[in-house]
Every structure is written in structure tokens, then in C-alpha cells.
Design a protein around this motif. Structure first.
Motif, mmCIF file in Angstrom:
data_model
loop_
_atom_site.group_PDB
_atom_site.id
_atom_site.type_symbol
_atom_site.label_atom_id
_atom_site.label_comp_id
_atom_site.label_asym_id
_atom_site.label_seq_id
_atom_site.Cartn_x
_atom_site.Cartn_y
_atom_site.Cartn_z
ATOM 1 N N ASP A 148 0.831 -1.214 0.000
ATOM 2 C CA ASP A 148 0.000 0.000 0.000
ATOM 3 C C ASP A 148 0.864 1.262 0.000
ATOM 4 O O ASP A 148 0.598 2.212 -0.717
ATOM 5 C CB ASP A 148 -0.907 0.031 1.247
ATOM 6 N N ARG A 149 1.910 1.230 0.825
ATOM 7 C CA ARG A 149 2.763 2.418 0.948
ATOM 8 C C ARG A 149 3.472 2.722 -0.372
ATOM 9 O O ARG A 149 3.537 3.885 -0.794
ATOM 10 C CB ARG A 149 3.789 2.200 2.077
ATOM 11 N N VAL A 150 3.980 1.688 -1.026
ATOM 12 C CA VAL A 150 4.663 1.896 -2.307
ATOM 13 C C VAL A 150 3.670 2.425 -3.341
ATOM 14 O O VAL A 150 4.020 3.250 -4.192
ATOM 15 C CB VAL A 150 5.334 0.596 -2.812
ATOM 16 N N GLY A 151 2.410 1.991 -3.214
ATOM 17 C CA GLY A 151 1.367 2.420 -4.141
ATOM 18 C C GLY A 151 1.140 3.923 -4.158
ATOM 19 O O GLY A 151 0.629 4.469 -5.135
ATOM 20 N N VAL A 152 1.515 4.589 -3.093
ATOM 21 C CA VAL A 152 1.382 6.053 -3.042
ATOM 22 C C VAL A 152 2.248 6.712 -4.117
ATOM 23 O O VAL A 152 1.883 7.756 -4.665
ATOM 24 C CB VAL A 152 1.747 6.589 -1.625
ATOM 25 N N GLY A 153 3.390 6.067 -4.415
ATOM 26 C CA GLY A 153 4.143 6.512 -5.579
ATOM 27 C C GLY A 153 5.404 7.321 -5.336
ATOM 28 O O GLY A 153 6.078 7.696 -6.284
ATOM 29 N N ASP A 154 5.766 7.596 -4.075
ATOM 30 C CA ASP A 154 6.942 8.441 -3.859
ATOM 31 C C ASP A 154 8.147 7.688 -3.290
ATOM 32 O O ASP A 154 9.132 8.291 -2.887
ATOM 33 C CB ASP A 154 6.587 9.620 -2.946
ATOM 34 N N ILE A 155 8.062 6.359 -3.268
ATOM 35 C CA ILE A 155 9.200 5.578 -2.766
ATOM 36 C C ILE A 155 10.193 5.353 -3.910
ATOM 37 O O ILE A 155 9.824 4.912 -4.993
ATOM 38 C CB ILE A 155 8.726 4.211 -2.205
ATOM 39 N N ASP A 156 11.467 5.675 -3.651
ATOM 40 C CA ASP A 156 12.502 5.474 -4.669
ATOM 41 C C ASP A 156 13.128 4.092 -4.588
ATOM 42 O O ASP A 156 13.497 3.506 -5.592
ATOM 43 C CB ASP A 156 13.613 6.521 -4.501
ATOM 44 N N LEU A 157 13.264 3.606 -3.352
ATOM 45 C CA LEU A 157 13.892 2.296 -3.188
ATOM 46 C C LEU A 157 13.198 1.519 -2.081
ATOM 47 O O LEU A 157 12.988 2.026 -0.985
ATOM 48 C CB LEU A 157 15.382 2.453 -2.839
ATOM 49 N N LEU A 158 12.869 0.282 -2.400
ATOM 50 C CA LEU A 158 12.257 -0.628 -1.444
ATOM 51 C C LEU A 158 13.320 -1.650 -1.053
ATOM 52 O O LEU A 158 13.857 -2.350 -1.913
ATOM 53 C CB LEU A 158 11.066 -1.313 -2.123
ATOM 54 N N ILE A 159 13.655 -1.689 0.246
ATOM 55 C CA ILE A 159 14.580 -2.702 0.745
ATOM 56 C C ILE A 159 13.722 -3.720 1.469
ATOM 57 O O ILE A 159 13.046 -3.406 2.442
ATOM 58 C CB ILE A 159 15.649 -2.091 1.673
ATOM 59 N N LEU A 160 13.735 -4.942 0.969
ATOM 60 C CA LEU A 160 12.681 -5.893 1.288
ATOM 61 C C LEU A 160 13.206 -7.212 1.822
ATOM 62 O O LEU A 160 13.956 -7.919 1.140
ATOM 63 C CB LEU A 160 11.891 -6.132 -0.016
ATOM 64 N N ASP A 161 12.808 -7.530 3.046
ATOM 65 C CA ASP A 161 13.107 -8.842 3.630
ATOM 66 C C ASP A 161 12.159 -9.861 3.001
ATOM 67 O O ASP A 161 11.016 -9.538 2.696
ATOM 68 C CB ASP A 161 12.891 -8.754 5.147
ATOM 69 N N LEU A 162 12.622 -11.091 2.807
ATOM 70 C CA LEU A 162 11.738 -12.108 2.211
ATOM 71 C C LEU A 162 10.807 -12.744 3.237
ATOM 72 O O LEU A 162 9.633 -12.963 2.968
ATOM 73 C CB LEU A 162 12.560 -13.210 1.527
ATOM 74 N N GLY A 163 11.329 -13.022 4.428
ATOM 75 C CA GLY A 163 10.510 -13.702 5.437
ATOM 76 C C GLY A 163 9.762 -12.699 6.301
ATOM 77 O O GLY A 163 10.280 -12.189 7.274
ATOM 78 N N LEU A 164 8.533 -12.401 5.940
ATOM 79 C CA LEU A 164 7.721 -11.422 6.673
ATOM 80 C C LEU A 164 6.553 -12.137 7.343
ATOM 81 O O LEU A 164 6.168 -13.234 6.936
ATOM 82 C CB LEU A 164 7.210 -10.341 5.702
ATOM 83 N N PRO A 165 5.955 -11.513 8.374
ATOM 84 C CA PRO A 165 4.896 -12.204 9.130
ATOM 85 C C PRO A 165 3.608 -12.435 8.344
ATOM 86 O O PRO A 165 2.876 -13.368 8.640
ATOM 87 C CB PRO A 165 4.612 -11.258 10.304
ATOM 88 N N ASP A 166 3.314 -11.606 7.361
ATOM 89 C CA ASP A 166 2.054 -11.821 6.633
ATOM 90 C C ASP A 166 2.298 -12.438 5.258
ATOM 91 O O ASP A 166 2.218 -13.640 5.098
ATOM 92 C CB ASP A 166 1.219 -10.532 6.583
ATOM 93 N N ILE A 167 2.592 -11.601 4.270
ATOM 94 C CA ILE A 167 2.854 -12.199 2.958
ATOM 95 C C ILE A 167 4.359 -12.210 2.697
ATOM 96 O O ILE A 167 5.097 -11.381 3.207
ATOM 97 C CB ILE A 167 2.119 -11.448 1.819
ATOM 98 N N ASP A 168 4.794 -13.157 1.924
ATOM 99 C CA ASP A 168 6.189 -13.331 1.577
ATOM 100 C C ASP A 168 6.722 -12.107 0.821
ATOM 101 O O ASP A 168 5.983 -11.453 0.090
ATOM 102 C CB ASP A 168 6.280 -14.573 0.677
ATOM 103 N N GLY A 169 8.005 -11.815 1.023
ATOM 104 C CA GLY A 169 8.630 -10.685 0.340
ATOM 105 C C GLY A 169 8.531 -10.781 -1.174
ATOM 106 O O GLY A 169 8.391 -9.770 -1.868
ATOM 107 N N LEU A 170 8.586 -12.009 -1.689
ATOM 108 C CA LEU A 170 8.469 -12.179 -3.142
ATOM 109 C C LEU A 170 7.077 -11.762 -3.619
ATOM 110 O O LEU A 170 6.917 -11.181 -4.698
ATOM 111 C CB LEU A 170 8.740 -13.635 -3.545
ATOM 112 N N GLU A 171 6.077 -12.043 -2.777
ATOM 113 C CA GLU A 171 4.709 -11.640 -3.118
ATOM 114 C C GLU A 171 4.579 -10.113 -3.066
ATOM 115 O O GLU A 171 3.891 -9.518 -3.905
ATOM 116 C CB GLU A 171 3.720 -12.313 -2.144
ATOM 117 N N VAL A 172 5.256 -9.503 -2.100
ATOM 118 C CA VAL A 172 5.280 -8.033 -2.036
ATOM 119 C C VAL A 172 5.844 -7.478 -3.342
ATOM 120 O O VAL A 172 5.281 -6.577 -3.972
ATOM 121 C CB VAL A 172 6.148 -7.534 -0.850
ATOM 122 N N CYS A 173 6.935 -8.079 -3.747
ATOM 123 C CA CYS A 173 7.618 -7.660 -4.971
ATOM 124 C C CYS A 173 6.686 -7.769 -6.187
ATOM 125 O O CYS A 173 6.536 -6.832 -6.973
ATOM 126 C CB CYS A 173 8.813 -8.587 -5.131
#
Ligand code: CA
Length: 237
Positions: free
Chosen positions: A44-69
Motif C-alpha cells: 500500500d505504501r509503495v502504491g502512493v508513488g513516492d518511494i525510490d527504493l524498497l529494501i525488502l526482507d523475504l521472510g515477513l509475518p504476513d505475505i512473503d517478500g516475493l509476493e510483495v515484490c
């Protein structure tokens, strides 16, 4: 290189032990840093549109980092994506890049390497004009002011405790040569100090970490069984 102050970085990492130092280090580099520990709010946050870089862990408590990607790319975002993972396999690397990540780092990683990758990913992206050329990159070097007992790395102050400062000041005075453990104990701690020299190692460890986090060009090198040496070319104030 210009100090790209206006780049906005979103860190998505549920491990506080990793997130806290990362947020601090990225902040010191001048990035605007936001931190989330779940995947769905990150999309949702990236959807706002002003993020330049997302640093993303793969093992997250809800959805997998790959799914976020996947969702971030499906939502049309072209922000840089750097994946952090404890899963070191080649398969993960291929899959990660396949879902739209730009780069990949296996844990554990060094902060210096993370900053280098971050810079590389952001270099390709236009920074909002800040016109600020006087950032830390413009003032390299480790600067020590003995009188005020303050230390700067690349133009930013490094907060040190009194003992950490004393150790650094002595190493700096003797830069390039080994300062023995005995001399450090004598000069920094009271000569009546009968405690364990583990205190010295702990202090040096914290000092080294602070300098490293500050991207300092001066590094405290351990000479096993003898003492410590400050390498590179720190500049006295
Ligand atoms: Ca995790």
C-alpha cells in the motif's frame, strides 16, 4: 557524487535487530527512511508513488517478500527493489529477480555493502533536485577535535562515549602503528584499574561499530595478542 538527500527509502523488515541499525545508517546517509514490518502495508505504501527504493526482507509475518515484490510491480511501481534474505540459494536469487527485484543481498551483510548497493540502485533514478553538494560525500575523512572531544566522519558527528573517544584519540595519535593493549589500559583507564581487559575489547568493539556505521574511512584493526591500530588517513581538526 551528489548527496541525494531527497531519495526516499522504504525498509520492510520484521527483525528489529536488523531494522534498527539499518534505519539509523540509511538516515545518516541522508535518505528519508520509512520502516514497516509487514508486507501488505508495504504494498500500500509503495502504491502512493513516492518511494525510490524498497529494501525488502523475504521472510515477513504476513505475505512473503516475493509476493510483495510481485504486487508492487503489478501495481505499476518502478521503484528500485533490493531484496534481503537469509535464504542464500541461487534459486531464490533467480526467483527474486524474476518477480521484479533489481538486486539481492544475502544475510548477514555489511552495512557498507548495503549502502553501496543502495547508492548504485538510486544512481539510476533521478533524485528530486536538492542542489545540495555539501553532503557527507563532499567532506571525506575522519576528523577528531581533541579539545572539544568530538568526532566527525564524512562531515557528520559520531556520538562517542568518553572512553571510546579516549581510545580513538590515542589510536589516532599513533595512527598506522600498533598501540599495545597495556598502553591503552594504562592511558585510557585508571592505572589502578584491576578489572578485566574485556572492557577494552568491548569499548573497541563499540567504537569500531560506530565508525563503520558512520562510513568512516578510519578503521580500527586488531593486532592479535598485541593491541590495535588505526588505519587510513584520519585528519586532525
Ligand atoms: Ca524476516
Amino acid at each position: 557524487m551528489l548527496y541525494e538527500m531527497s531519495h526516499r527509502v522504504l525498509l520492510v523488515e520484521d527483525d528489529e535487530g536488523i531494522a534498527v541499525p539499518l534505519v539509523r545508517t540509511l538516515g545518516r546517509e541522508g535518505y528519508t527512511v520509512e520502516h514497516l514490518d509487514h508486507g501488505v502495508p508495504a504494498v500500500d505504501r509503495v502504491g502512493v508513488g513516492d518511494i525510490d527504493l524498497l529494501i525488502l526482507d523475504l521472510g515477513l509475518p504476513d505475505i512473503d517478500g516475493l509476493e510483495v515484490c510481485r504486487r508492487v510491480r503489478a501495481g505499476g511501481s518502478d521503484c528500485g527493489i533490493l531484496i534481503l534474505t537469509a535464504r542464500g540459494g541461487e534459486l531464490d536469487r533467480v526467483v527474486g529477480l524474476d518477480v521484479g527485484a533489481d538486486d539481492y543481498m544475502a544475510k548477514p551483510f555489511g552495512l557498507a555493502e548495503l549502502l553501496a548497493r543502495t547508492r548504485a540502485l538510486l544512481r539510476r533514478r533521478p533524485a528530486a533536485p536538492s542542489g545540495d553538494e555539501a553532503g557527507p560525500e563532499a567532506e571525506p575523512g575522519l576528523r577528531i577535535d581533541v579539545q572539544s572531544r568530538r568526532v566527525w566522519s564524512r562531515g557528520r558527528e559520531v556520538p562517542l562515549t568518553s572512553k571510546e573517544f579516549d581510545v580513538l584519540a590515542l589510536l589516532c595519535e599513533e595512527r598506522g602503528t600498533v598501540v599495545t593493549r597495556e598502553r591503552l589500559m594504562d592511558e585510557v583507564w585508571d592505572t589502578n584499574w584491576y578489572g578485566s581487559t574485556k572492557t577494552l575489547d568491548v569499548t573497541v568493539g563499540r567504537l569500531r561499530q560506530k565508525l563503520e556505521e558512520a562510513g568512516s574511512p578510519g578503521a580500527v584493526v586488531t593486532v592479535r595478542g598485541v593491541g590495535f591500530r588505526l588505519e587510513d588517513d584520519p585528519v586532525d581538526a
